[in-house]
Design a protein around this motif. Sequence first.
Motif, PDB file in Angstrom:
ATOM      1  N   ALA A 181       0.887  -1.230   0.055  1.00 12.48           N
ATOM      2  CA  ALA A 181       0.255  -0.038   0.199  1.00 12.48           C
ATOM      3  C   ALA A 181       0.920   1.390   0.092  1.00 12.48           C
ATOM      4  O   ALA A 181       0.515   2.162  -0.637  1.00 12.48           O
ATOM      5  CB  ALA A 181      -0.832   0.082   1.077  1.00 12.48           C
ATOM      6  N   TYR A 182       2.105   1.086   0.591  1.00 15.64           N
ATOM      7  CA  TYR A 182       3.009   2.208   0.850  1.00 15.64           C
ATOM      8  C   TYR A 182       3.565   2.425  -0.586  1.00 15.64           C
ATOM      9  O   TYR A 182       3.627   3.673  -1.164  1.00 15.64           O
ATOM     10  CB  TYR A 182       3.973   2.065   1.793  1.00 15.64           C
ATOM     11  CG  TYR A 182       4.935   3.226   1.788  1.00 15.64           C
ATOM     12  CD1 TYR A 182       4.671   4.417   2.144  1.00 15.64           C
ATOM     13  CD2 TYR A 182       6.311   3.014   1.818  1.00 15.64           C
ATOM     14  CE1 TYR A 182       5.314   5.540   2.040  1.00 15.64           C
ATOM     15  CE2 TYR A 182       7.386   4.041   1.544  1.00 15.64           C
ATOM     16  CZ  TYR A 182       6.704   5.526   1.896  1.00 15.64           C
ATOM     17  OH  TYR A 182       7.643   6.516   2.266  1.00 15.64           O
ATOM     18  N   ILE A 183       3.822   1.626  -1.445  1.00 12.88           N
ATOM     19  CA  ILE A 183       4.400   1.895  -2.824  1.00 12.88           C
ATOM     20  C   ILE A 183       3.562   2.401  -3.509  1.00 12.88           C
ATOM     21  O   ILE A 183       3.632   3.148  -4.457  1.00 12.88           O
ATOM     22  CB  ILE A 183       5.004   0.446  -3.436  1.00 12.88           C
ATOM     23  CG1 ILE A 183       6.034  -0.160  -2.595  1.00 12.88           C
ATOM     24  CG2 ILE A 183       5.398   0.698  -4.620  1.00 12.88           C
ATOM     25  CD1 ILE A 183       6.635  -1.452  -2.815  1.00 12.88           C
ATOM     26  N   LYS A 184       2.076   1.720  -3.670  1.00 16.27           N
ATOM     27  CA  LYS A 184       1.060   2.189  -4.186  1.00 16.27           C
ATOM     28  C   LYS A 184       0.600   3.750  -3.865  1.00 16.27           C
ATOM     29  O   LYS A 184       0.530   4.655  -4.757  1.00 16.27           O
ATOM     30  CB  LYS A 184      -0.044   1.660  -4.312  1.00 16.27           C
ATOM     31  CG  LYS A 184      -0.087   0.263  -4.683  1.00 16.27           C
ATOM     32  CD  LYS A 184      -1.451  -0.487  -4.493  1.00 16.27           C
ATOM     33  CE  LYS A 184      -1.552  -1.942  -5.025  1.00 16.27           C
ATOM     34  NZ  LYS A 184      -2.819  -2.518  -4.862  1.00 16.27           N
ATOM     35  N   PHE A 185       0.983   4.180  -2.584  1.00 17.90           N
ATOM     36  CA  PHE A 185       0.712   5.677  -2.177  1.00 17.90           C
ATOM     37  C   PHE A 185       1.525   6.396  -2.934  1.00 17.90           C
ATOM     38  O   PHE A 185       1.414   7.573  -3.390  1.00 17.90           O
ATOM     39  CB  PHE A 185       0.767   5.718  -0.700  1.00 17.90           C
ATOM     40  CG  PHE A 185       1.051   7.042  -0.328  1.00 17.90           C
ATOM     41  CD1 PHE A 185       0.076   7.906  -0.065  1.00 17.90           C
ATOM     42  CD2 PHE A 185       2.315   7.723  -0.010  1.00 17.90           C
ATOM     43  CE1 PHE A 185       0.229   9.279   0.264  1.00 17.90           C
ATOM     44  CE2 PHE A 185       2.593   8.999   0.355  1.00 17.90           C
ATOM     45  CZ  PHE A 185       1.588   9.740   0.670  1.00 17.90           C
ATOM     46  N   ASN A 186       2.851   6.205  -3.174  1.00 16.01           N
ATOM     47  CA  ASN A 186       3.837   6.938  -3.803  1.00 16.01           C
ATOM     48  C   ASN A 186       3.728   7.000  -5.174  1.00 16.01           C
ATOM     49  O   ASN A 186       3.773   8.391  -5.661  1.00 16.01           O
ATOM     50  CB  ASN A 186       5.407   6.193  -3.634  1.00 16.01           C
ATOM     51  CG  ASN A 186       6.030   6.364  -2.255  1.00 16.01           C
ATOM     52  OD1 ASN A 186       6.840   7.183  -1.989  1.00 16.01           O
ATOM     53  ND2 ASN A 186       5.588   5.319  -1.251  1.00 16.01           N
ATOM     54  N   LEU A 187       3.191   6.201  -5.733  1.00 15.25           N
ATOM     55  CA  LEU A 187       2.666   6.241  -7.115  1.00 15.25           C
ATOM     56  C   LEU A 187       1.693   7.330  -7.416  1.00 15.25           C
ATOM     57  O   LEU A 187       1.579   8.213  -8.162  1.00 15.25           O
ATOM     58  CB  LEU A 187       2.463   4.979  -8.078  1.00 15.25           C
ATOM     59  CG  LEU A 187       2.084   5.149  -9.570  1.00 15.25           C
ATOM     60  CD1 LEU A 187       3.266   5.631 -10.382  1.00 15.25           C
ATOM     61  CD2 LEU A 187       1.971   3.739 -10.081  1.00 15.25           C
ATOM     62  N   GLU A 188       0.803   7.261  -6.649  1.00 12.54           N
ATOM     63  CA  GLU A 188      -0.649   7.896  -6.716  1.00 12.54           C
ATOM     64  C   GLU A 188      -0.328   9.383  -6.186  1.00 12.54           C
ATOM     65  O   GLU A 188      -0.757  10.503  -6.835  1.00 12.54           O
ATOM     66  CB  GLU A 188      -1.662   7.375  -5.773  1.00 12.54           C
ATOM     67  CG  GLU A 188      -2.081   5.934  -6.526  1.00 12.54           C
ATOM     68  CD  GLU A 188      -3.031   5.493  -5.394  1.00 12.54           C
ATOM     69  OE1 GLU A 188      -3.484   5.883  -4.299  1.00 12.54           O
ATOM     70  OE2 GLU A 188      -3.563   4.075  -5.533  1.00 12.54           O
TER      71      GLU A 188
END
Length: 415
Positions: A181-188
Amino acid sequence: MDNNNLVLEHMTDPHELERLYRQDPKAFIKAFSHAWEQHPDSHVLSVWYERLHFKERADPTKPSLFQKGFLFMGLLAVLAGISTRIIFHFVEQEAIAPINLVFGIIPFIAAYFVYNNPPKRRMIYSLAALFILSVVYLNLLPLNGEDSIILVYLHLPIFLWVWLGLAFTGNGYSQGRERLAYIKFNLEFGLLYACMAVSGMILAALTMQLFRFVGLNIEDFYFSNIVLFGAAALAIVAAYLVSMNLKLAKNITPYIAKIFSPLVLITLLVYLITIIWVGKNPFLDRDFLIAFNGILLGVLAVTIFTITESDSDENKNISDYINAALIGLALVIDLVALSAIVFRLSSYGITPNRVAVLGVNILICANLIWIMLSYIRFLQNKAGLSTIQDAVTKYLPVYGLWAAFVTFTFPIIFN
């Protein structure tokens, strides 16, 4: 055709109702209202009613942008802007290094994460201690252009990024889904921040041009006070908006990942063929070796984001084979870069830069091998996509540890 009669006639035939709807949705909706008034007890029509009126009956408790967290976010955004402006003042005076500007943003994003997902007190104390240690240590270093100091400036943001990940995951820092979820947060976050930043730049350009029309040049003042404040505050706002599960960022990021993967693969293939054709040699050309490693990091980032944006329940598709090919190419690049840096170490001696590049290449090589083996098992139907995602998320702390090692030991080792 009398749609009213047809809906009533086929009210017990779901297949025919679906066909009528697809044939003329507007007429169907009008006819459905007539049928619903006459037969509100029909189970089939009840399902259609929910389908057609779902938006009107949406959950009233749906999160709003202006929840209680909004005020806290606003306070943090203002504090981030003010802190960044104060830090920039000392940077202008050459009293501190420019890298200190990250401390005007990252701690406030971490504070919002802690507020949004409160961890145990021990975690909060650990985060605060790591932050204070980083600030004090960085500003004890001499302000010079030594290689070991420059390496600190390059690796400290990576260390702080992992530190920020601890704040994001909270008590679930050891869980793969939280790291994912943290990696996805970075992209978004990156996508949303870029969109808002472009809008801000357009506004800034228009504002400065309007003042030029009346004979005033406000560029220096506007950048130092408005742009800098806004850039810092905007980071907190973007973090808040991403945490509110905006559909814009979440819907577009998977498509960006899938579009960029084949483009990067094609570009990389063409580039590798070109450098072989022109005879570029990373063993002897230092600048080319640096560019080679930059390409490697870019490919690794694209691959990781593509993997994290894949649905764990999704069947294998062409994107998976593209990712596997990208990882294979990245491994080739990494092995060439490793060979080149070992050659340079043995030929020209040990320097902080060569040791740092060697360490990064070894870490990336190990990570790529893990991801590649997981992908092979996935493509052979021996494992699920979660195995590949684990190869990404479980390795993140290793990068953080290496960044911490370079940051806190290289200035001492290579004094």
